[in-house]
Design an enzyme around this catalytic site. Structure first.
Site, PDB file in Angstrom:
ATOM      1  N   HIS A  37      48.442  37.782  25.490  1.00  0.00           N
ATOM      2  CA  HIS A  37      48.728  38.571  24.593  1.00  0.00           C
ATOM      3  C   HIS A  37      49.546  39.619  24.928  1.00  0.00           C
ATOM      4  O   HIS A  37      50.090  39.507  26.488  1.00  0.00           O
ATOM      5  CB  HIS A  37      47.775  39.504  23.784  1.00  0.00           C
ATOM      6  N   GLU A  78      47.008  44.018  22.330  1.00  0.00           N
ATOM      7  CA  GLU A  78      45.635  44.504  22.089  1.00  0.00           C
ATOM      8  C   GLU A  78      46.499  46.268  22.358  1.00  0.00           C
ATOM      9  O   GLU A  78      47.805  45.711  22.901  1.00  0.00           O
ATOM     10  CB  GLU A  78      45.364  44.411  24.237  1.00  0.00           C
TER      11      GLU A  78
HETATM   12 CO    CO Z   1      44.700  43.151  28.608  1.00  0.00          CO
END
Ligand code: CO
Length: 132
Positions: free
Chosen positions: A79, A128
């Site tokens: 991510h 995120e």
């Molecule tokens: Co992270």
């Protein structure tokens, strides 16, 4: 809304080996491993001048990254984390824009609130958001 790239996370099958590679082969500064039980991961941060790399390994029996490692046995980019000024405002905006927020706002590896956005809504990339 989003600001700085806080980190790029790489899921790894062997955290000690990956940490040694970044520290010794690449000559980077690395942190000690940190178990994040709430997230089911153990993390090591590689500190770079302009961002961080988060090395992620499974922690506990039901780690959310185990499936990723099953599909990517040698590891891979997991991510991207972008900074936002206000996590609750960010969540409300994402919901209003029709993006799927995965679960609740949690405390992330830096002790700051984070949330995750569905990769299918963001060109195949898990996102995120971290309150800066
Ligand atoms: Co992270």
């Amino acid at each position: 809304m989003i600001g700085r790239l806080n980190h790029v996370a790489i899921a790894v099958p062997d955290l000690a080996a990956a940490t040694a590679q970044y520290a010794q082969t690449l000559g980077a500064a690395v942190t000690v491993p940190q178990d994040l039980a709430e997230h089911g991961v153990t993390v090591v941060f590689v500190t770079l001048p302009n961002t961080k790399i988060e090395l992620l390994a499974p922690f506990g029996p039901a780690s959310p990254i185990q499936g990723f490692l099953d599909k990517n046995p040698s590891g891979g980019i997991h991510h991207l984390c972008y900074e936002v000024p206000d996590i609750h405002a960010a969540r409300d905006r994402m919901l209003a824009e029709g993006a799927r927020v995965l679960g609740a706002i949690k405390t992330g590896a830096h002790g700051k609130p984070v949330l995750f956005l569905h990769p299918k809504d963001f060109t195949g990339t898990l996102i995120e958001l971290e309150q800066a």
